[in-house]
Motif scaffolding. Structure first.
Motif, PDB file in Angstrom:
ATOM      1  N   ASP A   1      -9.792  16.482   2.561  1.00 27.94           N
ATOM      2  CA  ASP A   1      -9.109  17.427   1.674  1.00 27.94           C
ATOM      3  C   ASP A   1      -7.633  17.075   1.599  1.00 27.94           C
ATOM      4  O   ASP A   1      -7.077  16.508   2.544  1.00 27.94           O
ATOM      5  CB  ASP A   1      -9.281  18.847   2.222  1.00 27.94           C
ATOM      6  N   ARG A   2      -7.007  17.393   0.503  1.00 31.47           N
ATOM      7  CA  ARG A   2      -5.572  17.097   0.365  1.00 31.47           C
ATOM      8  C   ARG A   2      -4.752  17.735   1.489  1.00 31.47           C
ATOM      9  O   ARG A   2      -3.733  17.179   1.914  1.00 31.47           O
ATOM     10  CB  ARG A   2      -5.049  17.584  -0.993  1.00 31.47           C
ATOM     11  N   ALA A   3      -5.176  18.879   1.962  1.00 28.24           N
ATOM     12  CA  ALA A   3      -4.435  19.552   3.036  1.00 28.24           C
ATOM     13  C   ALA A   3      -4.409  18.725   4.316  1.00 28.24           C
ATOM     14  O   ALA A   3      -3.494  18.866   5.130  1.00 28.24           O
ATOM     15  CB  ALA A   3      -5.055  20.918   3.305  1.00 28.24           C
ATOM     16  N   HIS A   4      -5.409  17.852   4.490  1.00 30.95           N
ATOM     17  CA  HIS A   4      -5.444  17.018   5.691  1.00 30.95           C
ATOM     18  C   HIS A   4      -4.295  16.001   5.728  1.00 30.95           C
ATOM     19  O   HIS A   4      -3.983  15.461   6.774  1.00 30.95           O
ATOM     20  CB  HIS A   4      -6.773  16.255   5.767  1.00 30.95           C
ATOM     21  N   LEU A   5      -3.667  15.755   4.564  1.00 29.83           N
ATOM     22  CA  LEU A   5      -2.606  14.760   4.471  1.00 29.83           C
ATOM     23  C   LEU A   5      -1.219  15.353   4.740  1.00 29.83           C
ATOM     24  O   LEU A   5      -0.205  14.692   4.543  1.00 29.83           O
ATOM     25  CB  LEU A   5      -2.602  14.104   3.086  1.00 29.83           C
ATOM     26  N   ALA A   6      -1.173  16.578   5.231  1.00 31.83           N
ATOM     27  CA  ALA A   6       0.107  17.265   5.436  1.00 31.83           C
ATOM     28  C   ALA A   6       1.105  16.508   6.312  1.00 31.83           C
ATOM     29  O   ALA A   6       2.313  16.596   6.072  1.00 31.83           O
ATOM     30  CB  ALA A   6      -0.150  18.663   6.017  1.00 31.83           C
ATOM     31  N   PRO A   7       0.673  15.741   7.333  1.00 29.91           N
ATOM     32  CA  PRO A   7       1.661  15.023   8.153  1.00 29.91           C
ATOM     33  C   PRO A   7       2.388  13.888   7.428  1.00 29.91           C
ATOM     34  O   PRO A   7       3.389  13.371   7.938  1.00 29.91           O
ATOM     35  CB  PRO A   7       0.820  14.460   9.315  1.00 29.91           C
ATOM     36  N   LEU A   8       1.894  13.495   6.249  1.00 30.54           N
ATOM     37  CA  LEU A   8       2.475  12.355   5.546  1.00 30.54           C
ATOM     38  C   LEU A   8       3.697  12.775   4.742  1.00 30.54           C
ATOM     39  O   LEU A   8       3.755  13.876   4.193  1.00 30.54           O
ATOM     40  CB  LEU A   8       1.439  11.719   4.621  1.00 30.54           C
ATOM     41  N   THR A   9       4.674  11.885   4.662  1.00 34.10           N
ATOM     42  CA  THR A   9       5.905  12.129   3.886  1.00 34.10           C
ATOM     43  C   THR A   9       6.228  10.892   3.064  1.00 34.10           C
ATOM     44  O   THR A   9       7.202  10.182   3.328  1.00 34.10           O
ATOM     45  CB  THR A   9       7.083  12.468   4.819  1.00 34.10           C
ATOM     46  N   PRO A  10       5.422  10.600   2.035  1.00 37.51           N
ATOM     47  CA  PRO A  10       5.629   9.385   1.249  1.00 37.51           C
ATOM     48  C   PRO A  10       6.937   9.431   0.467  1.00 37.51           C
ATOM     49  O   PRO A  10       7.463  10.510   0.172  1.00 37.51           O
ATOM     50  CB  PRO A  10       4.421   9.355   0.309  1.00 37.51           C
ATOM     51  N   ILE A  11       7.451   8.247   0.142  1.00 34.73           N
ATOM     52  CA  ILE A  11       8.699   8.131  -0.620  1.00 34.73           C
ATOM     53  C   ILE A  11       8.446   7.340  -1.899  1.00 34.73           C
ATOM     54  O   ILE A  11       7.424   6.692  -2.067  1.00 34.73           O
ATOM     55  CB  ILE A  11       9.795   7.422   0.208  1.00 34.73           C
TER      56      ILE A  11
ATOM     57  N   ARG B   1       7.424  -0.251  -4.743  1.00 35.16           N
ATOM     58  CA  ARG B   1       5.979  -0.491  -4.725  1.00 35.16           C
ATOM     59  C   ARG B   1       5.173   0.693  -5.242  1.00 35.16           C
ATOM     60  O   ARG B   1       4.006   0.531  -5.589  1.00 35.16           O
ATOM     61  CB  ARG B   1       5.528  -0.858  -3.299  1.00 35.16           C
ATOM     62  N   GLY B   2       5.770   1.887  -5.265  1.00 34.65           N
ATOM     63  CA  GLY B   2       5.021   3.035  -5.756  1.00 34.65           C
ATOM     64  C   GLY B   2       5.777   4.332  -5.554  1.00 34.65           C
ATOM     65  O   GLY B   2       6.661   4.426  -4.701  1.00 34.65           O
ATOM     66  N   SER B   3       5.418   5.334  -6.320  1.00 33.86           N
ATOM     67  CA  SER B   3       6.049   6.647  -6.186  1.00 33.86           C
ATOM     68  C   SER B   3       5.397   7.418  -5.042  1.00 33.86           C
ATOM     69  O   SER B   3       4.305   7.089  -4.583  1.00 33.86           O
ATOM     70  CB  SER B   3       5.900   7.435  -7.485  1.00 33.86           C
ATOM     71  N   ALA B   4       6.074   8.485  -4.630  1.00 36.22           N
ATOM     72  CA  ALA B   4       5.523   9.331  -3.578  1.00 36.22           C
ATOM     73  C   ALA B   4       4.196   9.952  -4.021  1.00 36.22           C
ATOM     74  O   ALA B   4       3.232  10.016  -3.251  1.00 36.22           O
ATOM     75  CB  ALA B   4       6.524  10.420  -3.211  1.00 36.22           C
ATOM     76  N   GLY B   5       4.133  10.390  -5.263  1.00 35.70           N
ATOM     77  CA  GLY B   5       2.908  10.987  -5.776  1.00 35.70           C
ATOM     78  C   GLY B   5       1.756  10.000  -5.806  1.00 35.70           C
ATOM     79  O   GLY B   5       0.620  10.342  -5.467  1.00 35.70           O
ATOM     80  N   TYR B   6       2.055   8.777  -6.221  1.00 33.45           N
ATOM     81  CA  TYR B   6       1.016   7.742  -6.260  1.00 33.45           C
ATOM     82  C   TYR B   6       0.525   7.425  -4.853  1.00 33.45           C
ATOM     83  O   TYR B   6      -0.682   7.272  -4.619  1.00 33.45           O
ATOM     84  CB  TYR B   6       1.566   6.482  -6.924  1.00 33.45           C
ATOM     85  N   ARG B   7       1.453   7.339  -3.917  1.00 28.23           N
ATOM     86  CA  ARG B   7       1.069   7.059  -2.535  1.00 28.23           C
ATOM     87  C   ARG B   7       0.157   8.162  -1.976  1.00 28.23           C
ATOM     88  O   ARG B   7      -0.819   7.883  -1.280  1.00 28.23           O
ATOM     89  CB  ARG B   7       2.312   6.925  -1.654  1.00 28.23           C
TER      90      ARG B   7
END
Length: 276
Positions: free
Chosen positions: A239-249, A253-259
């Protein structure tokens, strides 16, 4: 250039670190970072110290010497626990880089996109660190503490990576997304180690790299997988909520949203693959 030392004994290397040195192993990160400028610092080349290289089985698990290369790892006869790490090893540059680059060098360079880190996190790796005065161990998630920043003191050297023996049958895997198939820095990557008994997951360790300043475990996803059957629906549990520890930038190479989207897709594909 400053002094260049290439000792053959670990004790000599540790004594040399009483004063600042740039530590050199395979050199695959060291030299590219210095293109176009003179090497003015003192250099400690640890590539000739036999005790730092090689893979051995011990009672508690496995010891991977600091200067063990990615090619050494690929050629080693290791159990399925290491399948994910071997998959990552094939993604570390080309064959020349794999022949020279070292496991500990990949950690000490502390790049957010280091291919080996998510797999080693999912393997519950501990880092053995030595100085001339003492030896200590740190869990990998306490060793890399920021972009290009580790917990090493100036007089310390990584001497080995330790992988604990699991309690049950283990499966592991790794997936990476880049702008092309090979020879590319990761946009996102994911690694998983699943301990399985009677077709159900008894323990899961999941890590994502290139989506935070340091690679991160996903404890909520790990908890959600515990007790579930290994089948074709395993990926659907992410689930998307499982990715809460991530802080993409956002970067070149890619946007935070794409990551974020890429990490979600990679995790679902990675887990679905365990049912095959």
């Amino acid at each position: 250039m400053g002094d260049y030392l290439r000792p053959h004994r670990l004790e000599e290397a540790l004594l040399a670190l009483a004063r600042p040195h740039a530590v050199l192993a395979g050199g695959t990160d060291f030299y590219p970072a210095r293109v176009g400028r003179a090497i003015e610092e003192d250099v400690l080349d640890i590539g000739a110290i036999p005790v730092l290289r090689g893979i051995s089985s011990v009672s508690s698990g496995w010891r991977l010497g600091a200067t063990t290369t990615w090619s050494d790892l690929l050629e080693a006869d290791l159990p399925p626990l290491f399948d994910g790490l071997k998959q990552a090893a094939r993604e570390v540059g080309g064959r020349q880089i794999q022949n020279a680059g070292t496991l500990a060098g990949n950690l000490c360079n502390a790049s957010p996109a280091a291919d080996g880190v998510p797999c080693l996190l999912a393997l519950d790796a501990e880092i053995e660190i030595a100085s001339s005065a003492a030896t200590r161990r740190l869990p990998l998630d306490q060793f890399i503490i920021g972009v290009r920043h580790t917990a090493l003191a100036p007089d310390e050297l990584v001497v080995a990576i330790h992988i604990p023996k699991p309690a049950h049958e283990v499966r592991s895997a790794f997936l990476k997304l880049g702008a092309r198939r090979y020879l590319v820095i990761s946009i996102a990557m994911a690694a998983a180690t699943l301990e399985v008994a009677d077709g159900r997951i008894t323990a899961a360790r999941i890590a994502v790299g290139a989506c935070s300043a340091v690679a991160r475990r996903l404890p909520a996803l790990e908890a959600a997988l515990a007790g579930t059957r290994v089948d074709g629906h395993l990926g659907d549990r992410v689930d998307r909520a499982h990715l809460a520890p991530l802080t993409p930038i956002d970067d070149a190479r890619g946007s935070a949203g794409y990551r974020s989207e890429a990490a979600l897709v990679l995790l679902r594909r990675l887990l679905a693959g365990f049912a095959r």
